[in-house]
Design a protein around this motif. Structure first.
Motif, PDB file in Angstrom:
ATOM      1  N   VAL A   1     -28.022   8.050   7.026  1.00 25.01           N
ATOM      2  CA  VAL A   1     -27.678   9.417   7.185  1.00 25.01           C
ATOM      3  C   VAL A   1     -27.536   9.548   8.606  1.00 25.01           C
ATOM      4  CG1 VAL A   1     -29.943  10.359   7.115  1.00 25.01           C
ATOM      5  CG2 VAL A   1     -27.845  11.709   6.443  1.00 25.01           C
TER       6      VAL A   1
ATOM      7  N   GLU B   1     -25.343  17.189   9.724  1.00 22.04           N
ATOM      8  CA  GLU B   1     -25.888  17.912   8.665  1.00 22.04           C
ATOM      9  C   GLU B   1     -27.160  17.676   8.761  1.00 22.04           C
ATOM     10  OE1 GLU B   1     -25.417  18.625   3.974  1.00 22.04           O
ATOM     11  OE2 GLU B   1     -24.159  17.248   5.016  1.00 22.04           O
TER      12      GLU B   1
ATOM     13  N   GLU C   1     -23.961   8.323   8.880  1.00 19.62           N
ATOM     14  CA  GLU C   1     -22.897   8.835   7.988  1.00 19.62           C
ATOM     15  C   GLU C   1     -22.911  10.525   8.414  1.00 19.62           C
ATOM     16  OE1 GLU C   1     -22.263   7.863   3.912  1.00 19.62           O
ATOM     17  OE2 GLU C   1     -23.562   5.944   4.204  1.00 19.62           O
ATOM     18  N   ARG C   2     -23.896  10.917   8.374  1.00 22.63           N
ATOM     19  CA  ARG C   2     -24.005  12.599   8.290  1.00 22.63           C
ATOM     20  C   ARG C   2     -24.805  13.240   9.210  1.00 22.63           C
ATOM     21  NH1 ARG C   2     -20.229  11.494   5.621  1.00 22.63           N
ATOM     22  NH2 ARG C   2     -19.442  12.269   3.556  1.00 22.63           N
TER      23      ARG C   2
ATOM     24  N   ASP D   1     -25.110  14.873   1.159  1.00 21.44           N
ATOM     25  CA  ASP D   1     -24.235  13.926   0.559  1.00 21.44           C
ATOM     26  C   ASP D   1     -23.786  12.565   1.497  1.00 21.44           C
ATOM     27  OD1 ASP D   1     -22.155  12.668  -1.214  1.00 21.44           O
ATOM     28  OD2 ASP D   1     -20.500  13.925  -0.658  1.00 21.44           O
ATOM     29  N   SER D   2     -24.571  11.467   1.431  1.00 25.83           N
ATOM     30  CA  SER D   2     -24.792  10.604   2.285  1.00 25.83           C
ATOM     31  C   SER D   2     -25.196   9.404   1.667  1.00 25.83           C
ATOM     32  CB  SER D   2     -25.481  10.900   3.576  1.00 25.83           C
ATOM     33  OG  SER D   2     -25.644   9.808   4.425  1.00 25.83           O
TER      34      SER D   2
ATOM     35  N   ASP E   1     -27.426   7.420  -1.762  1.00 20.51           N
ATOM     36  CA  ASP E   1     -28.418   6.483  -1.183  1.00 20.51           C
ATOM     37  C   ASP E   1     -28.600   5.232  -2.296  1.00 20.51           C
ATOM     38  OD1 ASP E   1     -30.319   5.051  -0.086  1.00 20.51           O
ATOM     39  OD2 ASP E   1     -31.499   6.708   0.503  1.00 20.51           O
TER      40      ASP E   1
ATOM     41  N   PHE F   1     -17.933   5.508   2.771  1.00 26.54           N
ATOM     42  CA  PHE F   1     -18.160   5.287   4.303  1.00 26.54           C
ATOM     43  C   PHE F   1     -18.099   3.763   4.643  1.00 26.54           C
ATOM     44  CE2 PHE F   1     -20.348   4.671   8.106  1.00 26.54           C
ATOM     45  CZ  PHE F   1     -20.075   5.977   8.928  1.00 26.54           C
TER      46      PHE F   1
ATOM     47  N   LEU G   1     -31.072  11.894  -0.363  1.00 26.10           N
ATOM     48  CA  LEU G   1     -29.447  11.378   0.157  1.00 26.10           C
ATOM     49  C   LEU G   1     -28.815  10.909  -1.211  1.00 26.10           C
ATOM     50  CD1 LEU G   1     -30.481   9.374   3.422  1.00 26.10           C
ATOM     51  CD2 LEU G   1     -29.787  11.714   3.035  1.00 26.10           C
TER      52      LEU G   1
ATOM     53  N   SER H   1     -22.998   4.028   2.369  1.00 25.80           N
ATOM     54  CA  SER H   1     -22.331   4.638   0.912  1.00 25.80           C
ATOM     55  C   SER H   1     -20.900   3.895   0.991  1.00 25.80           C
ATOM     56  CB  SER H   1     -22.079   6.189   0.931  1.00 25.80           C
ATOM     57  OG  SER H   1     -21.009   6.446   1.768  1.00 25.80           O
TER      58      SER H   1
END
Length: 260
Positions: A240, A247, A243-244, A235-236, A211, A159, A208, A156
């Motif tokens: 993912v 989650e 980034e996350r 929210d990535s 994305d 990020f 995502l 993203s």
């Protein structure tokens, strides 16, 4: 590292932990280790985690000619069988989500629960074709530019902007698995719309929200086509796992550990 044969190819895979099987399927430009190696320990307390490398990734071989989705499904089914048989839980990201959905449709007896992250139903829409055709051309002309293009879409904007020059340099210098070009080409020839009604395993579809490679409207279309599936959104960006990861792990563990 273990190796099994399928469709005239060899498929390498790793396994770790004890318990019911959990198979993690990587995307186009990664392998089992680079896609999930840093997350395996987050599942091994309750699962035997299996991370295959399919079709030209890792130590797996790829057949001549255009790569087919059927070959990847056969490779995954062979790994599941070699690792002890099903039913297993199955999680795939990006192209791995497409392969996971097709595997669940073709081999329902092998799959207990299914999670599809950033997958897609069909490659026909104009935006998808523009992105993947550009990626394919760049991969043929200049792999370094292809890496930069892919990175700009996989992470993203927020990020990516927050990374330091050294981190960006490491990411752009990364060498991707062999035959990435042929897996990109497969990404232009996907249509699993006829397979999705055959999925019987409880399914969680994850989109995502940031994305830019496979935007979440694709995941919502997957959810709509799989009867009884659930939908969640993180929210990535596309990557993912980078980034996350927390989650993703939280949603996956909660879904896989449900009874029934």
């Amino acid at each position: 590292m273990r190796v099994v044969s399928a469709e005239g190819t060899t498929v390498s895979y790793r396994r770790a932990g004890e318990g019911p099987g959990l198979v993690l399927l990587h995307g186009t430009n990664s392998d089992g280790q680079s896609g999930f190696g840093h997350l395996v320990d987050r599942f091994t307390d309750r699962r035997t985690v299996i991370t295959p490398d399919y079709a030209g990734a890792g130590q797996s071989t790829i057949p001549d000619g255009p790569l087919s989705l059927d070959v990847l499904v056969s490779q995954v089914a062979a790994v599941i069988d070699d690792a002890g048989g099903g039913p297993v839980d199955l999680l795939g990201t990006s192209l791995g989500a497409v392969v996971s959905a097709a595997t669940a449709a073709a081999h329902p007896e092998m799959i207990r629960r299914l999670i599809l992250v950033a997958g897609w139903v069909s490659s026909d829409d104009a935006r998808h074709r523009l992105v993947f055709e550009t990626w394919k051309r760049l991969q043929a002309l200049d792999p370094e530019l292809s890496t930069r293009f892919g990175l700009s879409l996989a992470l993203s904007p927020d990020f990516l902007a927050g990374l330091g020059p050294g981190q960006v340099g490491q990411l752009t210098a990364r060498r991707f698995p062999a035959a990435t070009d042929r897996r990109i080409d497969l990404g232009l020839r996907i249509d699993i719309s006829g397979l999705l009604p055959k999925i019987t395993a409880p399914t969680l579809v994850i989109g995502l929200s940031r994305d830019q490679l496979v935007p979440p409207y694709h995941a919502r279309a997957l959810h709509a086509a799989i009867s009884g599936s659930r939908y969640e959104e993180i929210d990535s960006g596309h990557a993912v796992q980078v980034e996350r990861p927390d989650e993703l792990i939280r949603l996956a563990r909660a879904f896989f550990h449900e009874q029934g």
